[in-house]
Design an enzyme around this catalytic site. Sequence first.
Site, PDB file in Angstrom:
ATOM      1  N   HIS A 198     -52.867  16.665  25.022  1.00  8.80           N
ATOM      2  CA  HIS A 198     -52.849  17.963  24.345  1.00  8.80           C
ATOM      3  C   HIS A 198     -53.107  17.806  22.848  1.00  8.80           C
ATOM      4  O   HIS A 198     -52.957  16.713  22.296  1.00  8.80           O
ATOM      5  CB  HIS A 198     -51.512  18.676  24.579  1.00  8.80           C
ATOM      6  CG  HIS A 198     -50.349  17.940  23.978  1.00  8.80           C
ATOM      7  ND1 HIS A 198     -50.027  18.006  22.657  1.00  8.80           N
ATOM      8  CD2 HIS A 198     -49.458  17.092  24.546  1.00  8.80           C
ATOM      9  CE1 HIS A 198     -48.971  17.258  22.409  1.00  8.80           C
ATOM     10  NE2 HIS A 198     -48.609  16.678  23.551  1.00  8.80           N
ATOM     11  N   GLU A 212     -44.333  15.398  29.786  1.00  9.13           N
ATOM     12  CA  GLU A 212     -43.942  14.258  28.959  1.00  9.13           C
ATOM     13  C   GLU A 212     -42.568  13.764  29.406  1.00  9.13           C
ATOM     14  O   GLU A 212     -41.822  14.482  30.086  1.00  9.13           O
ATOM     15  CB  GLU A 212     -43.904  14.696  27.484  1.00  9.13           C
ATOM     16  CG  GLU A 212     -43.519  13.619  26.493  1.00  9.13           C
ATOM     17  CD  GLU A 212     -44.470  12.426  26.498  1.00  9.13           C
ATOM     18  OE1 GLU A 212     -44.231  11.496  27.301  1.00  9.13           O
ATOM     19  OE2 GLU A 212     -45.417  12.409  25.704  1.00  9.13           O
ATOM     20  N   ASP A 234     -38.758  13.158  29.301  1.00 13.88           N
ATOM     21  CA  ASP A 234     -37.679  14.004  28.787  1.00 13.88           C
ATOM     22  C   ASP A 234     -36.823  13.156  27.849  1.00 13.88           C
ATOM     23  O   ASP A 234     -36.208  12.181  28.267  1.00 13.88           O
ATOM     24  CB  ASP A 234     -36.849  14.535  29.952  1.00 13.88           C
ATOM     25  CG  ASP A 234     -35.733  15.464  29.520  1.00 13.88           C
ATOM     26  OD1 ASP A 234     -35.403  15.538  28.317  1.00 13.88           O
ATOM     27  OD2 ASP A 234     -35.159  16.118  30.409  1.00 13.88           O
TER      28      ASP A 234
END
Length: 188
Positions: free
Chosen positions: A11, A79, A81
């Site tokens: 991203h 992703e 945690d």
Amino acid sequence: MSGIVLHLLRHGVTEAEGRLIGRTDAQPLAEGVAACVARAAGLAVDAVVTSDLARSFVPARLIAAALSCDVREDARWRELDFGAWDGLGFDAIDAEALAAFQADPARHIPPHGEAWPALLARVTEALGTIDRSTLVVTHGGAMRAALATLCAIDFPQLWNIALPHAALLSLRVWPGTPRVGQIIGLVT
């Protein structure tokens, strides 16, 4: 057999730069979305898969529309945690604890966070569902987990692979158990 091509796109930049963001649903910035759309322009894929977090699915939807592909959200591409550290600036986290986590995230897990093997397991499971040329819009940790799974790269060496925002990692993947992959390109 020639295998299938799998593209992994990290991203773009978000409103949470400078913070550790895993499960935090940080909103993407317009320039981050534009960088992802530009990076994916012209890819030959049959499908687009995305993490279910906005920083990934916002650009993924635009990319899928531009490539005339279906898009599917899959939370397994999230992703890692970071638990109690999630959303914090690096300076707000105990330096020794952060260094231990970065050196060995399987043993030094953030408080209430996810261990590296758990991320590996869910990304490996998600990889098992890919059966055609696909672009996955995801996160740096998930990309590294895919590399560990497909290319047998050990954790310490994964940090030597730069995956900045909007990095595009391309692999050729062969079916089977376990799945095997080969890096065919990295654009940063």
